[in-house]
Design a protein around this motif. Structure first.
Motif, PDB file in Angstrom:
ATOM      1  N   PRO A 100       0.829  -1.200   0.000  1.00  0.00           N
ATOM      2  CA  PRO A 100       0.000   0.000   0.000  1.00  0.00           C
ATOM      3  C   PRO A 100       0.863   1.249   0.000  1.00  0.00           C
ATOM      4  CG  PRO A 100       0.042  -0.986   2.178  1.00  0.00           C
ATOM      5  CD  PRO A 100       0.772  -1.920   1.257  1.00  0.00           C
ATOM      6  N   ARG A 101       0.405   2.285  -0.687  1.00  0.00           N
ATOM      7  CA  ARG A 101       1.144   3.541  -0.729  1.00  0.00           C
ATOM      8  C   ARG A 101       0.900   4.304   0.554  1.00  0.00           C
ATOM      9  NH1 ARG A 101       0.846   6.739  -6.087  1.00  0.00           N
ATOM     10  NH2 ARG A 101       2.914   7.268  -5.410  1.00  0.00           N
ATOM     11  N   LYS A 102       1.933   4.968   1.012  1.00  0.00           N
ATOM     12  CA  LYS A 102       1.825   5.772   2.226  1.00  0.00           C
ATOM     13  C   LYS A 102       1.150   7.081   1.880  1.00  0.00           C
ATOM     14  CE  LYS A 102       4.446   8.079   5.753  1.00  0.00           C
ATOM     15  NZ  LYS A 102       5.234   9.252   5.606  1.00  0.00           N
ATOM     16  N   ARG A 103       0.094   7.418   2.587  1.00  0.00           N
ATOM     17  CA  ARG A 103      -0.610   8.670   2.346  1.00  0.00           C
ATOM     18  C   ARG A 103      -0.002   9.759   3.205  1.00  0.00           C
ATOM     19  NH1 ARG A 103      -6.605   8.207   0.773  1.00  0.00           N
ATOM     20  NH2 ARG A 103      -5.776   9.976  -0.329  1.00  0.00           N
ATOM     21  N   MET A 104       0.033  10.975   2.672  1.00  0.00           N
ATOM     22  CA  MET A 104       0.574  12.105   3.423  1.00  0.00           C
ATOM     23  C   MET A 104      -0.417  12.527   4.503  1.00  0.00           C
ATOM     24  SD  MET A 104       2.460  15.022   1.231  1.00  0.00           S
ATOM     25  CE  MET A 104       1.810  14.826  -0.385  1.00  0.00           C
ATOM     26  N   THR A 105       0.115  12.858   5.656  1.00  0.00           N
ATOM     27  CA  THR A 105      -0.734  13.411   6.715  1.00  0.00           C
ATOM     28  C   THR A 105      -1.013  14.875   6.383  1.00  0.00           C
ATOM     29  OG1 THR A 105       1.123  14.156   8.056  1.00  0.00           O
ATOM     30  CG2 THR A 105       0.343  11.891   8.435  1.00  0.00           C
ATOM     31  N   ASP A 106      -1.982  15.457   7.070  1.00  0.00           N
ATOM     32  CA  ASP A 106      -2.304  16.868   6.832  1.00  0.00           C
ATOM     33  C   ASP A 106      -1.101  17.756   7.118  1.00  0.00           C
ATOM     34  OD1 ASP A 106      -4.853  16.275   6.020  1.00  0.00           O
ATOM     35  OD2 ASP A 106      -5.753  16.593   8.001  1.00  0.00           O
ATOM     36  N   ASP A 107      -0.369  17.459   8.190  1.00  0.00           N
ATOM     37  CA  ASP A 107       0.810  18.259   8.532  1.00  0.00           C
ATOM     38  C   ASP A 107       1.866  18.191   7.431  1.00  0.00           C
ATOM     39  OD1 ASP A 107      -0.330  19.006  10.922  1.00  0.00           O
ATOM     40  OD2 ASP A 107       0.702  17.456  12.088  1.00  0.00           O
ATOM     41  N   GLU A 108       2.084  16.984   6.876  1.00  0.00           N
ATOM     42  CA  GLU A 108       3.056  16.835   5.792  1.00  0.00           C
ATOM     43  C   GLU A 108       2.606  17.605   4.551  1.00  0.00           C
ATOM     44  OE1 GLU A 108       4.901  12.406   6.652  1.00  0.00           O
ATOM     45  OE2 GLU A 108       2.995  12.571   5.592  1.00  0.00           O
ATOM     46  N   ARG A 109       1.311  17.547   4.252  1.00  0.00           N
ATOM     47  CA  ARG A 109       0.769  18.248   3.095  1.00  0.00           C
ATOM     48  C   ARG A 109       0.928  19.766   3.246  1.00  0.00           C
ATOM     49  NH1 ARG A 109      -3.674  15.874   3.244  1.00  0.00           N
ATOM     50  NH2 ARG A 109      -3.200  14.175   1.855  1.00  0.00           N
ATOM     51  N   ARG A 112       4.599  20.735   2.897  1.00  0.00           N
ATOM     52  CA  ARG A 112       4.997  20.659   1.487  1.00  0.00           C
ATOM     53  C   ARG A 112       4.501  21.886   0.723  1.00  0.00           C
ATOM     54  NH1 ARG A 112       3.418  15.748  -2.614  1.00  0.00           N
ATOM     55  NH2 ARG A 112       4.623  16.489  -4.352  1.00  0.00           N
ATOM     56  N   GLN A 113       3.245  22.297   0.994  1.00  0.00           N
ATOM     57  CA  GLN A 113       2.695  23.458   0.308  1.00  0.00           C
ATOM     58  C   GLN A 113       3.427  24.737   0.709  1.00  0.00           C
ATOM     59  OE1 GLN A 113       0.370  23.369  -2.168  1.00  0.00           O
ATOM     60  NE2 GLN A 113       0.981  25.490  -2.428  1.00  0.00           N
ATOM     61  N   GLN A 114       3.770  24.844   1.995  1.00  0.00           N
ATOM     62  CA  GLN A 114       4.497  26.031   2.447  1.00  0.00           C
ATOM     63  C   GLN A 114       5.867  26.100   1.775  1.00  0.00           C
ATOM     64  OE1 GLN A 114       4.393  25.470   6.666  1.00  0.00           O
ATOM     65  NE2 GLN A 114       2.524  26.667   6.920  1.00  0.00           N
ATOM     66  N   LYS A 115       6.523  24.956   1.642  1.00  0.00           N
ATOM     67  CA  LYS A 115       7.822  24.926   0.973  1.00  0.00           C
ATOM     68  C   LYS A 115       7.671  25.331  -0.482  1.00  0.00           C
ATOM     69  CE  LYS A 115      11.795  21.932   0.258  1.00  0.00           C
ATOM     70  NZ  LYS A 115      12.334  20.610   0.435  1.00  0.00           N
ATOM     71  N   LYS A 116       6.621  24.844  -1.134  1.00  0.00           N
ATOM     72  CA  LYS A 116       6.373  25.179  -2.536  1.00  0.00           C
ATOM     73  C   LYS A 116       6.119  26.679  -2.676  1.00  0.00           C
ATOM     74  CE  LYS A 116       3.306  24.064  -6.361  1.00  0.00           C
ATOM     75  NZ  LYS A 116       2.116  23.324  -6.754  1.00  0.00           N
ATOM     76  N   ASP A 117       5.316  27.246  -1.780  1.00  0.00           N
ATOM     77  CA  ASP A 117       5.029  28.683  -1.831  1.00  0.00           C
ATOM     78  C   ASP A 117       6.295  29.508  -1.629  1.00  0.00           C
ATOM     79  OD1 ASP A 117       2.393  28.144  -2.286  1.00  0.00           O
ATOM     80  OD2 ASP A 117       1.761  28.460  -0.210  1.00  0.00           O
ATOM     81  N   ARG A 118       7.145  29.050  -0.721  1.00  0.00           N
ATOM     82  CA  ARG A 118       8.378  29.769  -0.424  1.00  0.00           C
ATOM     83  C   ARG A 118       9.333  29.757  -1.602  1.00  0.00           C
ATOM     84  NH1 ARG A 118      10.272  27.478   5.029  1.00  0.00           N
ATOM     85  NH2 ARG A 118       9.468  25.840   3.810  1.00  0.00           N
ATOM     86  N   TRP A 119       9.365  28.659  -2.342  1.00  0.00           N
ATOM     87  CA  TRP A 119      10.347  28.508  -3.411  1.00  0.00           C
ATOM     88  C   TRP A 119       9.736  28.650  -4.793  1.00  0.00           C
ATOM     89  CZ3 TRP A 119      14.831  29.198  -1.560  1.00  0.00           C
ATOM     90  CH2 TRP A 119      15.134  28.768  -0.286  1.00  0.00           C
ATOM     91  N   GLY A 120       8.814  29.594  -4.940  1.00  0.00           N
ATOM     92  CA  GLY A 120       8.337  29.917  -6.290  1.00  0.00           C
ATOM     93  C   GLY A 120       7.061  29.233  -6.698  1.00  0.00           C
ATOM     94  N   GLY A 121       6.256  28.811  -5.744  1.00  0.00           N
ATOM     95  CA  GLY A 121       4.957  28.243  -6.096  1.00  0.00           C
ATOM     96  C   GLY A 121       4.075  29.336  -6.689  1.00  0.00           C
ATOM     97  N   GLN A 122       2.993  28.972  -7.356  1.00  0.00           N
ATOM     98  CA  GLN A 122       2.125  29.950  -7.985  1.00  0.00           C
ATOM     99  C   GLN A 122       1.324  30.712  -6.941  1.00  0.00           C
ATOM    100  OE1 GLN A 122      -0.168  27.644 -10.662  1.00  0.00           O
ATOM    101  NE2 GLN A 122       1.491  27.405 -12.122  1.00  0.00           N
TER     102      GLN A 122
END
Length: 156
Positions: A100-109, A112-122
């Protein structure tokens, strides 16, 4: 106290200019412990497995490593086999592909989004206000720069 097997292993490695087998055994056992994997093998059992192939042991993709059956259970003489490092990686990939694939927890999600926003996310809809404020700030700086009188450059 060294066993006859340990003495034989050391002599084998020395005459072929290979790393000390006892050191390799200890390092592999410590590595398993760091990864939380059980170890149920004595040096003699370990050497019986490696004896004919020790000269091919290493980290390169075509060198040999010790792998566990199905990548589960402890390192024990009845649960290990020798394979190339590449073969071991392929076995690991195949075994995880079936599970089974490991699902991301809300905290991980969120992280990840904060990192994306910091490094040039839309820009997202809720960030529009801060984006517009930034643009007006930049416009203010441009207007101020245009209104300044700069000294003329004269050739000397």
């Amino acid at each position: 106290m060294k066993t006859l097997m340990a003495i034989e292993a050391k002599a084998y490695a020395k005459e072929r200019s290979l790393p000390c087998p006892m050191t390799a055994f200890r390092q592999q056992r410590a590595s398993a412990a760091r990864r939380g994997i059980g170890w149920k093998m004595s040096f003699d059992e370990w050497w019986m497995i490696w004896r004919d192939w020790y000269h091919m042991r290493g980290r390169g993709k075509n060198q040999l490593c010790m792998a566990r059956q199905g990548d589960v259970g402890p390192y024990a003489s009845d649960n290990v086999y020798l394979t190339t490092c590449l073969g071991n990686q392929l076995d690991v990939d195949r075994s995880y592909a079936k599970g089974p694939r490991k699902r991301m927890t809300d905290d991980e999600r969120i992280a990840r989004q904060q990192k994306k926003d910091r490094w040039g996310g839309q820009w997202k809809g809720n960030d529009r206000a801060s984006h517009m404020a930034y643009k007006s700030h930049c416009r203010g700086i441009e207007d101020e720069a245009e209104s300044r009188s700069w000294p003329e450059l004269r050739p000397e």
